[in-house]
Design a protein around this motif. Structure first.
Motif, mmCIF file in Angstrom:
data_model
loop_
_atom_site.group_PDB
_atom_site.id
_atom_site.type_symbol
_atom_site.label_atom_id
_atom_site.label_comp_id
_atom_site.label_asym_id
_atom_site.label_seq_id
_atom_site.Cartn_x
_atom_site.Cartn_y
_atom_site.Cartn_z
ATOM 1 N N PRO A 171 0.797 -1.219 0.000
ATOM 2 C CA PRO A 171 0.000 0.000 0.000
ATOM 3 C C PRO A 171 0.834 1.276 0.000
ATOM 4 O O PRO A 171 0.457 2.251 -0.610
ATOM 5 N N ARG A 172 2.006 1.281 0.681
ATOM 6 C CA ARG A 172 2.831 2.483 0.677
ATOM 7 C C ARG A 172 3.323 2.785 -0.732
ATOM 8 O O ARG A 172 3.364 3.924 -1.151
ATOM 9 N N GLN A 173 3.719 1.748 -1.492
ATOM 10 C CA GLN A 173 4.130 1.986 -2.858
ATOM 11 C C GLN A 173 2.970 2.523 -3.680
ATOM 12 O O GLN A 173 3.127 3.459 -4.456
ATOM 13 N N ALA A 174 1.795 1.921 -3.498
ATOM 14 C CA ALA A 174 0.620 2.371 -4.241
ATOM 15 C C ALA A 174 0.254 3.798 -3.842
ATOM 16 O O ALA A 174 -0.143 4.598 -4.686
ATOM 17 N N ALA A 175 0.406 4.137 -2.532
ATOM 18 C CA ALA A 175 0.081 5.478 -2.073
ATOM 19 C C ALA A 175 1.012 6.504 -2.705
ATOM 20 O O ALA A 175 0.589 7.621 -3.011
ATOM 21 N N MET A 176 2.281 6.154 -2.895
ATOM 22 C CA MET A 176 3.204 7.085 -3.539
ATOM 23 C C MET A 176 2.769 7.364 -4.972
ATOM 24 O O MET A 176 2.855 8.496 -5.447
ATOM 25 N N SER A 177 2.270 6.332 -5.664
ATOM 26 C CA SER A 177 1.793 6.555 -7.026
ATOM 27 C C SER A 177 0.579 7.479 -7.021
ATOM 28 O O SER A 177 0.409 8.308 -7.915
ATOM 29 N N VAL A 178 -0.266 7.354 -6.000
ATOM 30 C CA VAL A 178 -1.420 8.245 -5.871
ATOM 31 C C VAL A 178 -0.958 9.671 -5.600
ATOM 32 O O VAL A 178 -1.477 10.636 -6.173
ATOM 33 N N LEU A 179 0.032 9.827 -4.719
ATOM 34 C CA LEU A 179 0.555 11.159 -4.422
ATOM 35 C C LEU A 179 1.147 11.821 -5.666
ATOM 36 O O LEU A 179 0.935 13.011 -5.908
ATOM 37 N N ILE A 180 1.881 11.048 -6.441
ATOM 38 C CA ILE A 180 2.465 11.606 -7.665
ATOM 39 C C ILE A 180 1.368 12.000 -8.645
ATOM 40 O O ILE A 180 1.431 13.069 -9.271
ATOM 41 N N ALA A 181 0.349 11.139 -8.774
ATOM 42 C CA ALA A 181 -0.763 11.463 -9.669
ATOM 43 C C ALA A 181 -1.511 12.703 -9.191
ATOM 44 O O ALA A 181 -1.901 13.563 -9.992
ATOM 45 N N LEU A 182 -1.708 12.806 -7.872
ATOM 46 C CA LEU A 182 -2.346 14.000 -7.322
ATOM 47 C C LEU A 182 -1.501 15.242 -7.595
ATOM 48 O O LEU A 182 -2.026 16.317 -7.890
ATOM 49 N N SER A 183 -0.186 15.096 -7.483
ATOM 50 C CA SER A 183 0.707 16.216 -7.753
ATOM 51 C C SER A 183 0.601 16.666 -9.208
ATOM 52 O O SER A 183 0.581 17.861 -9.501
ATOM 53 N N VAL A 184 0.507 15.693 -10.132
ATOM 54 C CA VAL A 184 0.391 16.036 -11.550
ATOM 55 C C VAL A 184 -0.938 16.732 -11.833
ATOM 56 O O VAL A 184 -0.998 17.726 -12.571
ATOM 57 N N THR A 185 -2.037 16.221 -11.238
ATOM 58 C CA THR A 185 -3.333 16.888 -11.440
ATOM 59 C C THR A 185 -3.326 18.275 -10.826
ATOM 60 O O THR A 185 -3.920 19.213 -11.373
ATOM 61 N N ALA A 198 -8.809 16.725 -3.028
ATOM 62 C CA ALA A 198 -7.432 16.348 -3.333
ATOM 63 C C ALA A 198 -6.557 16.434 -2.086
ATOM 64 O O ALA A 198 -5.682 15.583 -1.864
ATOM 65 N N THR A 199 -6.776 17.455 -1.253
ATOM 66 C CA THR A 199 -6.013 17.587 -0.009
ATOM 67 C C THR A 199 -6.274 16.416 0.918
ATOM 68 O O THR A 199 -5.351 15.863 1.530
ATOM 69 N N ARG A 200 -7.545 16.026 1.035
ATOM 70 C CA ARG A 200 -7.898 14.904 1.906
ATOM 71 C C ARG A 200 -7.270 13.607 1.402
ATOM 72 O O ARG A 200 -6.746 12.817 2.192
ATOM 73 N N MET A 201 -7.282 13.385 0.096
ATOM 74 C CA MET A 201 -6.700 12.167 -0.453
ATOM 75 C C MET A 201 -5.183 12.160 -0.283
ATOM 76 O O MET A 201 -4.583 11.101 -0.037
ATOM 77 N N ALA A 202 -4.551 13.310 -0.397
ATOM 78 C CA ALA A 202 -3.103 13.385 -0.159
ATOM 79 C C ALA A 202 -2.778 13.054 1.293
ATOM 80 O O ALA A 202 -1.793 12.363 1.583
#
Length: 402
Positions: free
Chosen positions: A11-25, A126-130
């Motif tokens: 999950p930590r690896q997957a969460a980093m991918s989510v953070l990067i995607a959130l950063s791009v959006t 987006a803030t909550r998901m980050a």
């Protein structure tokens, strides 16, 4: 204890991918937003606008970007709406096309309001998901999320200088592609929510006595620091708005440079935010957020006081240093506020992205009126003292590390 730790690896690896995607959006969202002030020199000439009308465009955009954010955050804290970001970007897309084909000042205001409205829907969720995807490293998570927004805000002037200025206002419609890409990423992020959400629960439950302690505080122990944090962020946003709205005019008027050159210098100012916000988030996790707050206040003030008297070269250097230092505190301020109101991440994000930026828009309108009456140079003499408001941080209690 080894089983949960091991189970959290994937999950930590997957969460980093989510953070990067959130950063791009966040990058794409704020890039679209930044196109509004970036085209001010173009529309000022095309529509024969004065400085107060320019300030009113900023005010309209910022009010639209702020009014709904606390309400959206309040609702999504109780009932997450993971696809609301997609809807918000769709509204921004409508505003972007409207800006490209606006027939007058009124349509410009409406289109700017649409871009602001889309942003108001995007930021709280987006803030909550980050926060959920942070894995307990809240400063790093907010730094990654914020670096996207700051980078997007910095790109706008470059795009205006090298695409919109030579090709015209209607070339804004080309950036619809960026909005569509952002919407596709947001759909992907929403699909990953099921993976991110369970990751947050063990962290919160394991730290219940620490993270949620703020719920036992008396109301004044929350309201007073919360109000101070809003004022601190307002002072920073008001200073930044003076650059987003009027810096190009200041440079062209004082030093006689071209629109393209002024946009490049605006890019350098805004790009320094991306470095500052990421560095501040990482350092805040390590050395404490109160220290980052004081560094951003005391570190920037001497340089802001020097800026109105600097040459063109030193103006460029000082603005980079100022924004690098000032932006370092954003993650610390936001996380401090979240710790004051645990469980209200969306609401806090709505207030700090919404209310403070809305107040920054009001400041831009006031500064526009001052520029019309007293000259653009006077605006920057006044703004040089704005960071001194940050001395209110003296009254903040020490921030707890999450």
């Amino acid at each position: 204890m080894s089983t949960p730790a091991a189970s959290m690896g994937l999950p930590r690896q997957a969460a980093m991918s989510v953070l990067i995607a959130l950063s791009v959006t966040h990058l794409l969202n704020d890039m679209i937003q930044s196109l509004i002030p970036a085209i001010y020199p173009i529309i000022k000439e095309a529509y024969q606008l004065d400085y107060i009308q320019i300030g009113l465009i900023t005010l309209t955009f910022q009010i639209a970007a702020s009014l709904l954010q606390p309400a959206v955050g309040f609702v999504t804290d109780k009932r997450p709406m993971r696809y609301s970001m997609v809807i918000g970007m769709g509204i921004s897309l409508v505003g972007l096309v409207g800006l490209a084909y606006a027939s007058g000042y009124g349509p410009l205001l409406i289109a700017s309001a649409c871009v602001g409205l889309g942003s108001s829907i995007f930021h709280p969720e987006a803030t909550r998901m980050a926060r959920n995807a942070s894995g307990g490293r809240h400063g790093l998570a907010q730094g990654i999320f914020q670096v996207g927004g700051q980078t997007g805000g910095a790109i706008g002037p470059l795009l205006a200088a090298f695409i919109i200025v030579p090709l015209g206002q209607r070339s804004l419609s080309w950036f619809s592609i960026a909005a569509l890409v952002a919407m596709a990423l947001m759909v992907w992020i929403a699909g990953r929510y099921a993976l991110v959400a369970p990751m947050r629960s063990p962290v919160v439950k394991g730290m219940r006595g620490h993270t949620d302690h703020g719920t036992d505080r008396p109301p004044t122990a929350v309201i007073v620091p919360f109000a101070i944090l809003i004022i601190l962020l307002f002072s920073k946003n008001a200073y930044s708005q003076s650059f987003s709205s009027f810096y190009t005019f200041y440079l062209m008027g004082k030093f006689g440079i071209s629109i393209q050159e002024s946009q490049v210098m605006l890019f350098l100012f805004l790009a320094s935010s991306a470095i500052g916000v990421l560095g501040g988030g990482i350092l805040g996790d390590r050395i404490g957020r109160n220290r980052i707050l004081w560094f951003s206040i005391l570190g920037a003030l001497p340089f802001t006081l020097m800026l109105p008297y600097a040459s063109l070269f030193w103006t460029g250097v000082l603005t980079i240093v100022i924004n690098l230092i000032m932006s370092s505190a954003f993650a610390a301020i936001l996380i401090y506020a979240i710790e004051l109101m645990p469980g209200r991440v969306g609401l806090v994000g709505g207030f700090f992205y919404g209310l403070t930026f809305g107040l920054g828009g009001i400041a831009a309108a006031i500064l526009g009126a001052l520029a019309d009456r007293y000259g653009i140079d006077t605006v920057y003499y006044i703004c040089s003292f704005l960071p001194a408001i940050g001395l209110l941080a003296w009254f903040l209690p020490p921030a707890r590390q999450a």
